[in-house]
Design a protein around this motif. Structure first.
Motif, PDB file in Angstrom:
ATOM      1  N   LEU A 106       9.779  10.369  11.037  1.00 13.18           N
ATOM      2  CA  LEU A 106       9.960   9.167  10.220  1.00 13.18           C
ATOM      3  C   LEU A 106       8.624   8.458   9.994  1.00 13.18           C
ATOM      4  O   LEU A 106       8.381   7.887   8.932  1.00 13.18           O
ATOM      5  N   ALA A 107       7.734   8.509  10.995  1.00 17.48           N
ATOM      6  CA  ALA A 107       6.444   7.834  10.888  1.00 17.48           C
ATOM      7  C   ALA A 107       5.531   8.499   9.871  1.00 17.48           C
ATOM      8  O   ALA A 107       4.543   7.888   9.431  1.00 17.48           O
ATOM      9  N   LEU A 108       5.829   9.738   9.474  1.00 18.72           N
ATOM     10  CA  LEU A 108       5.001  10.472   8.521  1.00 18.72           C
ATOM     11  C   LEU A 108       5.609  10.499   7.123  1.00 18.72           C
ATOM     12  O   LEU A 108       5.065  11.122   6.222  1.00 18.72           O
ATOM     13  N   GLN A 109       6.783   9.843   6.945  1.00 27.15           N
ATOM     14  CA  GLN A 109       7.385   9.761   5.620  1.00 27.15           C
ATOM     15  C   GLN A 109       6.682   8.683   4.790  1.00 27.15           C
ATOM     16  O   GLN A 109       6.169   7.694   5.336  1.00 27.15           O
ATOM     17  N   THR A 110       6.686   8.865   3.458  1.00 30.66           N
ATOM     18  CA  THR A 110       6.125   7.828   2.588  1.00 30.66           C
ATOM     19  C   THR A 110       7.002   6.578   2.652  1.00 30.66           C
ATOM     20  O   THR A 110       8.217   6.675   2.858  1.00 30.66           O
ATOM     21  N   ILE A 111       6.391   5.432   2.472  1.00 31.31           N
ATOM     22  CA  ILE A 111       7.121   4.162   2.546  1.00 31.31           C
ATOM     23  C   ILE A 111       8.240   4.129   1.510  1.00 31.31           C
ATOM     24  O   ILE A 111       9.334   3.615   1.759  1.00 31.31           O
ATOM     25  N   ALA A 112       7.987   4.706   0.321  1.00 30.51           N
ATOM     26  CA  ALA A 112       8.987   4.669  -0.752  1.00 30.51           C
ATOM     27  C   ALA A 112      10.274   5.393  -0.378  1.00 30.51           C
ATOM     28  O   ALA A 112      11.343   5.063  -0.874  1.00 30.51           O
ATOM     29  N   SER A 113      10.188   6.406   0.501  1.00 35.56           N
ATOM     30  CA  SER A 113      11.372   7.190   0.860  1.00 35.56           C
ATOM     31  C   SER A 113      12.199   6.555   1.965  1.00 35.56           C
ATOM     32  O   SER A 113      13.272   7.057   2.299  1.00 35.56           O
ATOM     33  N   LEU A 114      11.721   5.443   2.561  1.00 28.98           N
ATOM     34  CA  LEU A 114      12.441   4.794   3.652  1.00 28.98           C
ATOM     35  C   LEU A 114      13.505   3.854   3.113  1.00 28.98           C
ATOM     36  O   LEU A 114      13.419   3.361   1.988  1.00 28.98           O
TER      37      LEU A 114
ATOM     38  N   HIS B 101       7.880  -9.510   2.277  1.00 28.22           N
ATOM     39  CA  HIS B 101       6.941  -8.649   2.995  1.00 28.22           C
ATOM     40  C   HIS B 101       7.187  -7.179   2.675  1.00 28.22           C
ATOM     41  O   HIS B 101       6.260  -6.409   2.433  1.00 28.22           O
ATOM     42  N   VAL B 102       8.467  -6.788   2.656  1.00 24.21           N
ATOM     43  CA  VAL B 102       8.811  -5.386   2.437  1.00 24.21           C
ATOM     44  C   VAL B 102       8.372  -4.936   1.053  1.00 24.21           C
ATOM     45  O   VAL B 102       7.850  -3.830   0.871  1.00 24.21           O
ATOM     46  N   ASP B 103       8.551  -5.798   0.041  1.00 22.84           N
ATOM     47  CA  ASP B 103       8.208  -5.441  -1.335  1.00 22.84           C
ATOM     48  C   ASP B 103       6.702  -5.299  -1.531  1.00 22.84           C
ATOM     49  O   ASP B 103       6.256  -4.679  -2.497  1.00 22.84           O
ATOM     50  N   GLN B 104       5.905  -5.866  -0.620  1.00 22.03           N
ATOM     51  CA  GLN B 104       4.461  -5.843  -0.774  1.00 22.03           C
ATOM     52  C   GLN B 104       3.797  -4.670  -0.055  1.00 22.03           C
ATOM     53  O   GLN B 104       2.575  -4.543  -0.057  1.00 22.03           O
ATOM     54  N   LEU B 105       4.592  -3.789   0.565  1.00 16.62           N
ATOM     55  CA  LEU B 105       4.033  -2.613   1.228  1.00 16.62           C
ATOM     56  C   LEU B 105       3.585  -1.600   0.177  1.00 16.62           C
ATOM     57  O   LEU B 105       4.170  -1.494  -0.902  1.00 16.62           O
ATOM     58  N   ASP B 106       2.539  -0.826   0.525  1.00 10.18           N
ATOM     59  CA  ASP B 106       2.080   0.250  -0.353  1.00 10.18           C
ATOM     60  C   ASP B 106       3.067   1.405  -0.255  1.00 10.18           C
ATOM     61  O   ASP B 106       3.182   2.057   0.779  1.00 10.18           O
ATOM     62  N   MET B 107       3.794   1.663  -1.346  1.00  9.89           N
ATOM     63  CA  MET B 107       4.877   2.650  -1.328  1.00  9.89           C
ATOM     64  C   MET B 107       4.385   4.095  -1.372  1.00  9.89           C
ATOM     65  O   MET B 107       5.161   5.015  -1.145  1.00  9.89           O
ATOM     66  N   ASN B 108       3.088   4.312  -1.654  1.00 11.12           N
ATOM     67  CA  ASN B 108       2.590   5.673  -1.873  1.00 11.12           C
ATOM     68  C   ASN B 108       1.969   6.306  -0.637  1.00 11.12           C
ATOM     69  O   ASN B 108       1.522   7.448  -0.686  1.00 11.12           O
ATOM     70  N   VAL B 109       1.908   5.582   0.470  1.00  8.70           N
ATOM     71  CA  VAL B 109       1.335   6.130   1.708  1.00  8.70           C
ATOM     72  C   VAL B 109       2.431   6.251   2.755  1.00  8.70           C
ATOM     73  O   VAL B 109       3.523   5.699   2.605  1.00  8.70           O
ATOM     74  N   ASN B 110       2.141   6.997   3.834  1.00 12.36           N
ATOM     75  CA  ASN B 110       3.124   7.064   4.909  1.00 12.36           C
ATOM     76  C   ASN B 110       2.879   5.933   5.903  1.00 12.36           C
ATOM     77  O   ASN B 110       1.920   5.156   5.774  1.00 12.36           O
ATOM     78  N   CYS B 111       3.751   5.841   6.902  1.00  8.63           N
ATOM     79  CA  CYS B 111       3.724   4.690   7.819  1.00  8.63           C
ATOM     80  C   CYS B 111       2.414   4.619   8.603  1.00  8.63           C
ATOM     81  O   CYS B 111       1.837   3.538   8.773  1.00  8.63           O
ATOM     82  N   VAL B 112       1.953   5.765   9.097  1.00  9.78           N
ATOM     83  CA  VAL B 112       0.709   5.787   9.880  1.00  9.78           C
ATOM     84  C   VAL B 112      -0.463   5.366   9.008  1.00  9.78           C
ATOM     85  O   VAL B 112      -1.316   4.564   9.419  1.00  9.78           O
ATOM     86  N   GLU B 113      -0.527   5.896   7.776  1.00 14.94           N
ATOM     87  CA  GLU B 113      -1.624   5.549   6.873  1.00 14.94           C
ATOM     88  C   GLU B 113      -1.620   4.067   6.522  1.00 14.94           C
ATOM     89  O   GLU B 113      -2.683   3.459   6.327  1.00 14.94           O
ATOM     90  N   LEU B 114      -0.427   3.460   6.444  1.00 20.51           N
ATOM     91  CA  LEU B 114      -0.343   2.025   6.151  1.00 20.51           C
ATOM     92  C   LEU B 114      -1.013   1.211   7.247  1.00 20.51           C
ATOM     93  O   LEU B 114      -1.780   0.280   6.967  1.00 20.51           O
ATOM     94  N   LEU B 115      -0.735   1.552   8.511  1.00 20.39           N
ATOM     95  CA  LEU B 115      -1.367   0.827   9.623  1.00 20.39           C
ATOM     96  C   LEU B 115      -2.866   1.110   9.666  1.00 20.39           C
ATOM     97  O   LEU B 115      -3.659   0.224   9.986  1.00 20.39           O
ATOM     98  N   GLN B 116      -3.262   2.356   9.342  1.00 20.11           N
ATOM     99  CA  GLN B 116      -4.682   2.698   9.338  1.00 20.11           C
ATOM    100  C   GLN B 116      -5.458   1.875   8.316  1.00 20.11           C
ATOM    101  O   GLN B 116      -6.583   1.437   8.582  1.00 20.11           O
ATOM    102  N   SER B 117      -4.850   1.653   7.146  1.00 19.08           N
ATOM    103  CA  SER B 117      -5.541   0.891   6.106  1.00 19.08           C
ATOM    104  C   SER B 117      -5.692  -0.581   6.491  1.00 19.08           C
ATOM    105  O   SER B 117      -6.658  -1.239   6.084  1.00 19.08           O
ATOM    106  N   THR B 118      -4.730  -1.103   7.270  1.00 19.46           N
ATOM    107  CA  THR B 118      -4.788  -2.519   7.673  1.00 19.46           C
ATOM    108  C   THR B 118      -5.653  -2.719   8.906  1.00 19.46           C
ATOM    109  O   THR B 118      -6.413  -3.694   8.997  1.00 19.46           O
ATOM    110  N   TYR B 119      -5.546  -1.808   9.876  1.00 17.29           N
ATOM    111  CA  TYR B 119      -6.309  -1.900  11.131  1.00 17.29           C
ATOM    112  C   TYR B 119      -7.038  -0.568  11.353  1.00 17.29           C
ATOM    113  O   TYR B 119      -6.593   0.278  12.140  1.00 17.29           O
TER     114      TYR B 119
END
Length: 710
Positions: free
Chosen positions: A605-613, A566-584
């Motif tokens: 932390l919620a505004l960091q890009t997924i790749a930096s986590l 699951h973790v490897d399939q996250l979009d690494m170029n967006v931040n956490c909030v944007e990831l949830l926005q794209s899904t819901y």
């Protein structure tokens, strides 16, 4: 489905007829439901991967994408604008044109109307408007070309270190032969964020160190700094960092491990060259002398025993004899990581760095690795969040917190006792000093203006100034994970009756599976890698259809699936909030942030890009996304990968509080003991419940390992 059938035959010419028929049935039955190639891969990708010997996971995904295009030509890039019109009969364009010519007057009388000349377009005005539009476009393109496009660059970690002149001189002269490692006074930063400052690490040769700390504090970064040479250690110390999987090629698995012993490989190469020269008729007496020396060196390093040692290591990590004779390119990423671990254990560097070695292992392999590492002859530094592993393997614990590293003797359990007692004493000392300061300050304030007490007041003031400044203990924030509340459902909720699943006629994954689950269920599934645990989960959720048997679910049952990738399939170029926005999409930002906060991803932390986590932080984001759909039944496949010990504890507590059902596949012994009410063993073509829980299963595994070693 004829086209799909031909395509499958062309890509997999040796595919079994039954297996091919199974794939075709799955594609035919699910053709209307497939929305993208990922869904096709989830349905048949695992089956196609099993039958292919020369295709990687990426190749299989591309094949699934082609199958989707064959089934749905309009999907993806081939989708045309507007709705297509399908003709139900041939059309003869010539006769249509003739009819139009003959009936032109009738057509004019119906369709052609006299236009008002005032509505005609002025050609001059049209040319002027077009010229003006072209001028605007040229100006816009010129402005755009002058702009500098800034491409975001992912931050990287940096390290700085102070080295004493004495060490530099010893290193320059080559006199520093110590096997102990001491890295003093170093800093590590990740972009603008400081991870470690003025830190020290001492590693005594032959001891085993466990590096622990919360997710995101820099444990993995520290290992990378050591292995890359950014933190200096004696040049004669050999280092091996198990981080990347073995590259897949035609090399056999056993040979891939043996290649790590470069001394042995070079001697064997020399021995072969000398033997060929002598057999070719060379009379040079030096060749015979050199060959004798090579034989002596091979005997000294026990080169003949190397294949057996490598085979024992591979066997312990789950490679059967047949698998050891397969090329590395036929293995998945998880098995290649096991190969990388086997190579490291075989080569025995002076300093072995392991980052979460238990993530890719099943329980049997974990127990074997625990036993193997207890006799590790050199220095070991391991990052792990497996509580039982940390209680078994390390002789010392390095605790990373507050931008520094503290060293403790003993395993993790002893570390926790010592740390708790130490913090209690420090807090008592701080509170006692605060009381003493308050008492002295009261005396100073009371007699500050009394001439008779002036000397006493001055001495008290000097005494306060000389007191060491003690700080209160910084308490780490407790990790809390909150799964959403669900509404009760009337049983039956989930049933599998006499379920059988197989990929082909010869390979039955399991049969006679009878599984009942409700919203109070806490079922843990264990078994060797490749036994079919993930396949069973996909049947439970309806992603795969059983070969035979019945799957029944409540009509309102809603699964929340956490896959091990699951973790490897996250979009690494967006931040956490944007990831949830794209899904819901369509929800207020505050709701996305509240959802992330319920899984410990809050603030900046919620505004960091997924790749930096860190890996653990990515897992929390994946949990937040999974739960935003408000599932009432959780299916968790290896959810503890990348999570720190505190988050695993929080996960166990949240599962116990959750009022929906849970089916869990995990190799983390502590989590299983926390939540498990039913234990199912998947293996040997069956899925069976076991009485006695995890204790009984561990006994079975230890008996199997003991039988293998004899």
């Amino acid at each position: 489905m004829t086209t799909c059938s031909e395509y499958i035959e062309s890509e997999f010419p040796h595919i079994d007829d039954d297996l091919k028929q199974y794939v075709e049935d799955v594609l035919q039955n699910g053709a209307d439901d497939f929305q993208d190639s990922e869904e096709v891969y989830d349905a048949v990708g695992e089956v196609l991967q099993e039958v292919s010997t020369d295709k990687s996971e990426l190749d299989i995904r591309n094949i699934c994408n082609d199958l989707l295009r064959i089934m749905k030509p309009d999907i993806g890039d081939n989708k045309q604008n507007g709705q297509r019109k399908v003709l139900n009969a041939p059309v003869h364009l010539g006769s249509m044109a003739a009819n139009l010519e003959n009936n032109v007057d009738d057509i004019k009388s119906i369709w052609v109307m006299h236009r008002d000349d005032t509505l005609k377009v002025d050609s001059r005005k049209l040319e002027k408007a077009e010229a003006k539009l072209q001028e605007k476009q040229e100006k816009r393109s010129k402005d755009y070309s002058n702009k500098t496009v800034v491409i975001p660059v992912l931050q990287t970690a940096t390290a700085s270190q102070v080295t004493s002149k004495k060490e530099i001189k010893l290193e320059a002269k080559g006199n520093n032969r110590t096997q102990d490692i001491r890295i003093e006074n170093f800093d590590i930063a990740y972009g603008d964020r400081v991870l470690l400052t003025s830190a020290d690490v001492s590693l005594a040769f032959g001891r085993r160190y466990g590096l622990v700390g919360r997710n995101g504090l820099g444990k993995t970064t520290l290992l990378r700094m050591i292995s890359s040479g950014q933190l200096r250690i004696p040049s004669h110390v050999t280092i091996l960092h198990v981080e990347q999987e073995v590259i897949g090629d035609g090399t056999l698995a056993l040979d891939s491990v043996l290649e790590c012993d470069t001394v042995r490989q070079n001697l064997l190469k020399t021995e072969k060259e000398l033997s060929n020269a002598i057999n070719a008729g060379s009379t040079d007496p030096e060749l015979s002398n050199k060959l004798t020396e090579v034989y002596a060196q091979l005997q000294n390093i026990e080169a003949d025993k190397a294949p057996a040692k490598a085979s024992i290591i591979l066997d312990g990590l789950g490679f059967t004899s047949a698998m050891q004779s397969r090329s590395t390119k036929t293995f998945s990423g998880g098995w290649r990581m096991r190969l990388a671990l086997a190579r490291a254990l075989f080569s025995r560097p002076d300093l072995l760095l392991l980052d979460e070695p238990t993530n890719m292992l099943d329980i049997k392999a974990i127990i074997w690795l625990e036993n193997y590492l207890q006799n590790w002859p050199t220095t070991l530094l391991v990052v792990s969040h497996d509580r039982n592993f940390l209680d078994t393997v390390p002789t010392d614990i390095l605790y990373l917190h507050s931008q520094r590293i503290e060293s403790y003797r003993g395993n993790y359990e002893q570390f926790m006792k010592t740390k708790t007692e130490k913090h209690k004493n420090q807090q008592r000392e701080f509170e006692a000093q605060q009381q003493h300061r308050a008492h002295v300050q009261e005396f100073i304030d009371r007699f500050r203006y009394n001439a008779n007490r002036a000397s006493s007041v001055q001495s008290k003031i000097k005494m306060l100034e000389k007191l060491p400044e003690l700080k209160p203990i910084e308490k780490e924030i407790d990790v809390v994970l909150r799964f959403p509340d669900t509404e009760a459902l009337s049983p039956p909720i989930l049933q599998l009756s006499e379920v059988l699943f197989r990929y082909n006629a010869e390979r039955v994954i399991f049969s006679d599976v009878n599984l009942n689950a409700n919203l109070e269920s806490r079922i843990c599934i264990v078994g060797d890698n490749g036994a079919g645990k993930t396949t069973l989960l996909k049947i439970i959720m309806g992603i795969l259809a059983p070969t035979s048997g019945i799957r029944h679910t409540h009509r309102n049952l809603k699964f929340g699936y956490f896959s091990q990738h699951h973790v490897d399939q996250l979009d690494m170029n967006v931040n956490c909030v944007e990831l949830l926005q794209s899904t819901y999409p369509g929800k207020p930002v505050e709701e996305y942030r509240r959802q992330l906060g319920s899984f410990g991803v809050s603030g900046d932390l919620a505004l960091q890009t997924i790749a930096s986590l860190s890996g653990g932080q990515k897992s929390r984001v994946a949990f937040a996304r999974m739960c935003m759909g408000y599932p009432n039944f959780l299916v968790l496949d290896e959810p503890t990968n990348h999570l720190d010990i505190e988050t695993i504890e929080a996960l166990g507590k949240s599962i116990n509080k959750y009022n929906g059902g849970v089916i869990l596949v995990s190799h983390d012994e502590r989590l299983i003991r926390m939540v498990c009410k039913e234990l199912w063993i998947c293996g040997n073509g069956s899925v069976k419940s076991i009485d006695g829980g995890f204790d009984e299963y561990r006994k079975i595994v230890e008996q199997e390992l003991e039988a293998q070693s004899k």
